[in-house]
Design an enzyme around this catalytic site. Structure first.
Site, mmCIF file in Angstrom:
data_model
loop_
_atom_site.group_PDB
_atom_site.id
_atom_site.type_symbol
_atom_site.label_atom_id
_atom_site.label_comp_id
_atom_site.label_asym_id
_atom_site.label_seq_id
_atom_site.Cartn_x
_atom_site.Cartn_y
_atom_site.Cartn_z
ATOM 1 N N SER A 121 0.838 -1.195 0.000
ATOM 2 C CA SER A 121 0.000 0.000 0.000
ATOM 3 C C SER A 121 0.882 1.258 0.000
ATOM 4 C CB SER A 121 -0.963 -0.042 1.191
ATOM 5 O OG SER A 121 -1.971 0.931 1.058
ATOM 6 N N ASP A 171 -8.601 -7.372 -3.549
ATOM 7 C CA ASP A 171 -8.375 -6.079 -2.882
ATOM 8 C C ASP A 171 -9.633 -5.223 -2.958
ATOM 9 O OD1 ASP A 171 -7.447 -3.536 -2.042
ATOM 10 O OD2 ASP A 171 -5.427 -4.035 -2.717
ATOM 11 N N HIS A 228 -6.299 -6.545 0.652
ATOM 12 C CA HIS A 228 -5.362 -5.430 0.499
ATOM 13 C C HIS A 228 -4.088 -5.612 1.323
ATOM 14 C CE1 HIS A 228 -3.951 -1.460 -0.379
ATOM 15 N NE2 HIS A 228 -3.970 -1.107 0.879
#
Length: 264
Positions: free
Chosen positions: A86, A211, A240
């Protein structure tokens, strides 16, 4: 709360977590990665236990400057293999841009959007998530395994695998994260990741197939356009933050890149 973890032996491997998290996000993978690498999992600037953010206007470059200073202070190799998830994936790519990475694996990296509605959706997702997580009853509800899985679906497909202690860490990390507000406030269409002219090192983009936070269809395509030539793989059945869903798959995805493809 310590600011980093180090273990294992071999070529240096740096692990960078996502926004509001800490180095402990990587705990499920550490035993697997430390068999092959000298692993450094660090808590990035502006996160609980990490160094403070510099004062003044926020930008990704400011955060990466602070991250490099942190790495230098810890004595981490100037060009480790870097893995990020991320926000950490975006930071990993920026380290590569600056010549500070031997290779990169970016897991569902943040930083790319093609349309204003996609940026607004992303900002709303994080603001609502932070608001709910700051509400005391939500933390109590998350103690129940089934409810925990439903509450944390934006993080993982198998959030029920988080222990009660893990959930406490997640909420504590969020409560003491100082980078989220400046990051969201600074986000605009022109603050997305800058395109790369070429690959500064071998780069693998590994997108979580399930995700829900930054799905590939909306955010992956502009990311790949910004990093032309990067390898793309899709990790099936993980969310995610894939480390808790399938540690073996994520570790294999990393090690295949750092130990075989890069070496060859």
């Amino acid at each position: 709360m310590t600011a980093f973890h180090r273990g294992g032996s071999g070529e240096p491997l740096l692990l960078l977590h996502g926004v509001t998290s800490s180095w402990r996000a990587w705990e499920p993978l550490l035993p697997l990665l430390e068999q092959h690498h000298d692993v450094w999992a660090v808590t990035m600037p502006g996160h609980r236990g990490g160094p403070p953010l510099p004062e003044g206007e926020f930008s990704i470059d400011v955060m990466v400057d602070a991250l490099i200073a942190q790495l230098d202070e810890l004595g981490i190799d100037e060009r480790p293999h870097v893995v990020g998830n991320s926000l950490g994936g975006w930071a990993a790519l920026e380290l590569a841009r600056r010549g500070r990475a031997r290779s990169v694996v970016a897991l569902s990296p943040a930083g790319a959007w093609a349309l204003p509605k996609d940026l607004y959706r992303l900002l709303a997702t994080f603001r609502v998530g932070a608001l709910l997580a700051g509400w005391a009853p939500v933390r109590r509800l998350a103690a129940c395994g089934l409810v925990r899985r439903l509450l944390l679906l934006t993080l993982a497909e198998r959030a029920d695998r988080y222990t009660a202690e893990d959930v406490d860490v997640l909420f504590d990390d969020l409560a003491e994260c100082t980078v989220l507000d400046p990051l969201l406030s600074a986000a605009a269409m022109d603050t997305a990741i800058a395109p790369f002219d070429g690959l500064p090192c071998p780069i693998r983009i590994a997108w979580s197939g399930s995700d829900r936070t930054i799905p590939f269809a909306r955010y992956g395509r502009p990311l790949m356009e910004a990093v032309p030539g990067a390898e793309l793989v899709v990790l099936p059945g993980v969310g995610h933050v894939p480390m808790v869903d399938n540690p073996a798959l994520v570790a294999w995805t990393i090690l295949q890149h750092t130990r075989y493809e890069v070496a060859s």
